[in-house]
Write an enzyme that holds these catalytic residues in place. Structure first.
Site, PDB file in Angstrom:
ATOM      1  N   PHE A 163      -3.743  10.458 -11.193  1.00 19.33           N
ATOM      2  CA  PHE A 163      -4.961   9.153 -10.154  1.00 19.33           C
ATOM      3  C   PHE A 163      -6.180   8.359 -11.467  1.00 19.33           C
ATOM      4  O   PHE A 163      -5.850   7.711 -11.277  1.00 19.33           O
ATOM      5  CB  PHE A 163      -5.881  10.084  -9.210  1.00 19.33           C
ATOM      6  CG  PHE A 163      -5.950   8.815  -8.482  1.00 19.33           C
ATOM      7  CD1 PHE A 163      -5.422   7.469  -7.361  1.00 19.33           C
ATOM      8  CD2 PHE A 163      -7.356   9.650  -7.781  1.00 19.33           C
ATOM      9  CE1 PHE A 163      -6.056   7.069  -6.350  1.00 19.33           C
ATOM     10  CE2 PHE A 163      -8.221   8.696  -6.954  1.00 19.33           C
ATOM     11  CZ  PHE A 163      -7.439   7.586  -6.196  1.00 19.33           C
ATOM     12  N   THR A 208       1.580  -0.372  -7.115  1.00 18.33           N
ATOM     13  CA  THR A 208       0.393  -0.267  -8.530  1.00 18.33           C
ATOM     14  C   THR A 208       1.033   1.188  -8.970  1.00 18.33           C
ATOM     15  O   THR A 208       1.271   1.294  -9.840  1.00 18.33           O
ATOM     16  CB  THR A 208      -0.244   0.154  -8.289  1.00 18.33           C
ATOM     17  OG1 THR A 208      -0.782  -1.671  -7.845  1.00 18.33           O
ATOM     18  CG2 THR A 208      -1.386  -0.413  -9.657  1.00 18.33           C
ATOM     19  N   TYR A 211       5.986   8.048  -0.977  1.00 24.27           N
ATOM     20  CA  TYR A 211       4.843   8.201  -2.049  1.00 24.27           C
ATOM     21  C   TYR A 211       4.410   9.723  -1.615  1.00 24.27           C
ATOM     22  O   TYR A 211       3.879  10.381  -2.992  1.00 24.27           O
ATOM     23  CB  TYR A 211       3.673   7.557  -1.430  1.00 24.27           C
ATOM     24  CG  TYR A 211       2.460   8.027  -1.728  1.00 24.27           C
ATOM     25  CD1 TYR A 211       1.372   6.390  -2.372  1.00 24.27           C
ATOM     26  CD2 TYR A 211       1.762   8.673  -0.994  1.00 24.27           C
ATOM     27  CE1 TYR A 211       0.341   6.830  -2.774  1.00 24.27           C
ATOM     28  CE2 TYR A 211       0.519   8.972  -2.094  1.00 24.27           C
ATOM     29  CZ  TYR A 211      -0.333   7.913  -2.604  1.00 24.27           C
ATOM     30  OH  TYR A 211      -1.153   8.232  -3.263  1.00 24.27           O
ATOM     31  N   LYS A 267       0.795  -1.320  -0.022  1.00 22.41           N
ATOM     32  CA  LYS A 267      -0.152  -0.550  -0.044  1.00 22.41           C
ATOM     33  C   LYS A 267       0.789   1.446  -0.026  1.00 22.41           C
ATOM     34  O   LYS A 267       0.527   2.225   0.056  1.00 22.41           O
ATOM     35  CB  LYS A 267      -1.044   0.523   1.475  1.00 22.41           C
ATOM     36  CG  LYS A 267      -1.798  -1.377   1.541  1.00 22.41           C
ATOM     37  CD  LYS A 267      -2.449  -2.187   0.141  1.00 22.41           C
ATOM     38  CE  LYS A 267      -3.270  -1.084  -0.253  1.00 22.41           C
ATOM     39  NZ  LYS A 267      -3.986  -1.548  -1.860  1.00 22.41           N
ATOM     40  N   HIS A 324       6.621  -7.747  -2.465  1.00 24.39           N
ATOM     41  CA  HIS A 324       6.941  -7.125  -0.966  1.00 24.39           C
ATOM     42  C   HIS A 324       7.472  -7.962  -0.053  1.00 24.39           C
ATOM     43  O   HIS A 324       7.824  -6.777   1.338  1.00 24.39           O
ATOM     44  CB  HIS A 324       5.013  -7.427  -0.183  1.00 24.39           C
ATOM     45  CG  HIS A 324       3.593  -6.298  -1.289  1.00 24.39           C
ATOM     46  ND1 HIS A 324       3.822  -5.353  -1.728  1.00 24.39           N
ATOM     47  CD2 HIS A 324       3.147  -6.646  -1.935  1.00 24.39           C
ATOM     48  CE1 HIS A 324       2.933  -4.705  -2.096  1.00 24.39           C
ATOM     49  NE2 HIS A 324       2.320  -5.319  -1.755  1.00 24.39           N
ATOM     50  N   SER A 371      -4.807   2.476   4.376  1.00 23.46           N
ATOM     51  CA  SER A 371      -4.527   1.927   3.025  1.00 23.46           C
ATOM     52  C   SER A 371      -4.923   1.155   2.967  1.00 23.46           C
ATOM     53  O   SER A 371      -5.528   0.069   2.309  1.00 23.46           O
ATOM     54  CB  SER A 371      -3.515   2.905   2.135  1.00 23.46           C
ATOM     55  OG  SER A 371      -3.599   2.119   0.764  1.00 23.46           O
ATOM     56  N   LYS A 375      -8.164   6.849  -2.432  1.00 24.38           N
ATOM     57  CA  LYS A 375      -8.295   8.281  -2.689  1.00 24.38           C
ATOM     58  C   LYS A 375      -7.254   8.743  -2.673  1.00 24.38           C
ATOM     59  O   LYS A 375      -6.515  10.162  -3.886  1.00 24.38           O
ATOM     60  CB  LYS A 375      -8.219   8.814  -0.628  1.00 24.38           C
ATOM     61  CG  LYS A 375     -10.132   8.865  -0.187  1.00 24.38           C
ATOM     62  CD  LYS A 375     -10.311   9.654   1.118  1.00 24.38           C
ATOM     63  CE  LYS A 375     -11.045  10.114   2.096  1.00 24.38           C
ATOM     64  NZ  LYS A 375     -10.986  10.554   3.044  1.00 24.38           N
ATOM     65  N   MET A 411      -5.446   6.425 -14.044  1.00 28.95           N
ATOM     66  CA  MET A 411      -5.418   4.730 -13.697  1.00 28.95           C
ATOM     67  C   MET A 411      -6.961   4.790 -12.904  1.00 28.95           C
ATOM     68  O   MET A 411      -7.365   3.016 -12.600  1.00 28.95           O
ATOM     69  CB  MET A 411      -4.265   4.788 -12.581  1.00 28.95           C
ATOM     70  CG  MET A 411      -2.965   4.541 -13.023  1.00 28.95           C
ATOM     71  SD  MET A 411      -2.074   4.970 -11.602  1.00 28.95           S
ATOM     72  CE  MET A 411      -1.619   3.574 -11.241  1.00 28.95           C
TER      73      MET A 411
HETATM   74  P1  A3P Z   1      -5.254   5.228  -0.814  1.00 29.52           P
HETATM   75  O1  A3P Z   1      -5.377   3.801  -0.735  1.00 29.52           O
HETATM   76  O2  A3P Z   1      -5.062   5.737   0.509  1.00 29.52           O
HETATM   77  O3  A3P Z   1      -6.154   5.946  -1.924  1.00 29.52           O
HETATM   78  P2  A3P Z   1      -0.574  -0.689  -3.544  1.00 29.52           P
HETATM   79  O4  A3P Z   1      -0.305  -0.154  -4.773  1.00 29.52           O
HETATM   80  O5  A3P Z   1       0.939  -0.389  -2.792  1.00 29.52           O
HETATM   81  O6  A3P Z   1      -1.669  -1.641  -3.140  1.00 29.52           O
HETATM   82  O7  A3P Z   1      -0.887   1.497  -2.644  1.00 29.52           O
HETATM   83  C1  A3P Z   1      -2.095   1.539  -3.125  1.00 29.52           C
HETATM   84  C2  A3P Z   1      -2.097   3.155  -3.021  1.00 29.52           C
HETATM   85  O8  A3P Z   1      -1.764   3.620  -3.702  1.00 29.52           O
HETATM   86  C3  A3P Z   1      -4.133   3.534  -2.641  1.00 29.52           C
HETATM   87  O9  A3P Z   1      -4.132   4.746  -1.915  1.00 29.52           O
HETATM   88  C4  A3P Z   1      -3.695   3.897  -3.742  1.00 29.52           C
HETATM   89  O10 A3P Z   1      -5.521   5.156  -4.590  1.00 29.52           O
HETATM   90  C5  A3P Z   1      -2.495   4.984  -4.657  1.00 29.52           C
HETATM   91  N1  A3P Z   1      -2.735   5.402  -5.483  1.00 29.52           N
HETATM   92  C6  A3P Z   1      -2.584   4.319  -7.169  1.00 29.52           C
HETATM   93  N2  A3P Z   1      -2.192   4.807  -8.062  1.00 29.52           N
HETATM   94  C7  A3P Z   1      -2.062   5.710  -7.893  1.00 29.52           C
HETATM   95  C8  A3P Z   1      -1.995   7.764  -8.428  1.00 29.52           C
HETATM   96  N3  A3P Z   1      -1.807   7.389 -10.011  1.00 29.52           N
HETATM   97  N4  A3P Z   1      -1.613   8.736  -7.142  1.00 29.52           N
HETATM   98  C9  A3P Z   1      -1.555   8.431  -6.657  1.00 29.52           C
HETATM   99  N5  A3P Z   1      -2.020   7.643  -5.520  1.00 29.52           N
HETATM  100  C10 A3P Z   1      -2.170   6.605  -6.183  1.00 29.52           C
END
Ligand code: A3P
Length: 291
Positions: free
Chosen positions: A227, A48, A191, A44, A105, A135, A254, A230
């Site tokens: 965001f 991604t 991040y 998290k 991870h 998250s 978010k 995606m």
């Molecule tokens: P939130 O749950 O705070 O929204 P991972 O890919 O490591 O599982 O992380 C997921 C987190 O990254 C989620 O956070 C997701 O919304 C956020 N995320 C994914 N793509 C993003 C982007 N393009 N810009 C900002 N946050 C992004």
């Protein structure tokens, strides 16, 4: 959707579930190629986002593949071994593209040794622990191959104790940070920095990779990794993943810094800060809880 939630157990000192240990013999034996790129994160932290960015950097021109394969197949998850899914190792071994983009991870000490022997580039992404915990909580609510999250209060306690899949956030971010001090092939991203200035961070990423993007290509990458883009892209938003229920909480939730303020009570925050100060005393690593 069937509830097949796994239980946590100790695996070599790290809390894990069987979905990430069942294939571990093959994970350890995994044979990396010198141009493989490993994207390593605590769950998290923005895995991604950065995976999609790398995919766009290398294969964005070739958009047909990007349009037809979800991110979890384009950037396979090394240690993953869940029902009805091809294990990560096999997915990677079947890849024909180059470089291979690989997600993990794993805490640094569990990474298969061939990545180090081959001197592969590694991109580590870290996120401040408060937003990371929030998250993770929502993710565990919507993802049926994660352990039962319980309520927020109990989840936060377990997060502090490292009773999460892939163990303690503290050990993870610090372990990778220490390794980075002696290994110039590791790029350590945050991040919060990506949120603050994605153009700057994309530049750092390309410098590290030795890739030069035209202005047009750079703009295309930036558009693709926004965001909302995606979130609307079924190949990037995990809507095709059978074990997730996005009606509980969307994967692309978010995407902001400091959403923890909407979750932590005043006393939870004070206790967290106290614990955080104590546990981060032995490192030069620092995080921004807001930007
Ligand atoms: P939130 O749950 O705070 O929204 P991972 O890919 O490591 O599982 O992380 C997921 C987190 O990254 C989620 O956070 C997701 O919304 C956020 N995320 C994914 N793509 C993003 C982007 N393009 N810009 C900002 N946050 C992004």
């Amino acid at each position: 959707m069937e509830a097949i939630r796994p239980k946590l157990f100790d695996f070599r000192g790290v809390a894990m579930t069987n979905y990430f240990t069942d294939n571990f013999d093959n994970v350890e034996k995994f044979s990396a190629k010198p141009d493989d790129i490993l994207i390593a994160t605590y769950p998290k932290a923005g895995t991604t986002w950065v995976s999609h960015m790398l995919d766009q950097i290398y294969f964005g021109e070739n958009s047909e593949t990007l349009k037809s394969l979800p991110v979890y197949e384009r950037v396979p998850f090394l240690e993953m071994c869940a029902p009805k899914h091809m294990p990560g190792v096999e997915l990677i071994e079947n890849m024909t593209s180059s470089p291979r983009l690989i997600k993990t991870h794993l805490p640094v000490q569990l990474v298969p040794k061939s990545f180090w022997e081959q001197n592969c580039r590694v991109i580590y992404v870290a996120r401040n622990p408060k937003d990371n915990a929030v998250s993770y909580y929502h993710f565990d609510r919507m993802n049926y191959v994660e352990p039962e999250p319980g309520n927020w209060e109990s989840f936060l306690e377990r997060f502090k104790q490292g009773q999460m899949v892939f163990g303690s956030w503290y050990s993870h971010v610090k372990g990778w940070w220490e390794r980075k001090q002696t290994n110039p092939r590791i790029l350590y991203l945050f991040y919060e920095d990506l949120k603050e200035d994605v153009v700057r961070e994309l530049g750092r990423l390309c410098d590290f990779l030795g890739v030069s993007l035209s202005e047009e290509a750079r703009d295309r990458v930036l558009r693709a990794v926004g965001f909302q883009n995606m979130k609307d892209n079924s190949m990037a938003n995990y809507s095709t993943c059978a074990v997730m229920d996005h009606s509980i909480s969307p994967f692309m939730r978010k995407g902001m810094v400091a959403d923890w303020k909407n979750h932590f009570t005043v006393s939870q925050n004070e206790e967290f800060d106290e614990d955080y100060q104590r546990r981060m005393k032995d490192t030069t690593l620092t995080f921004r809880m807001e930007i």
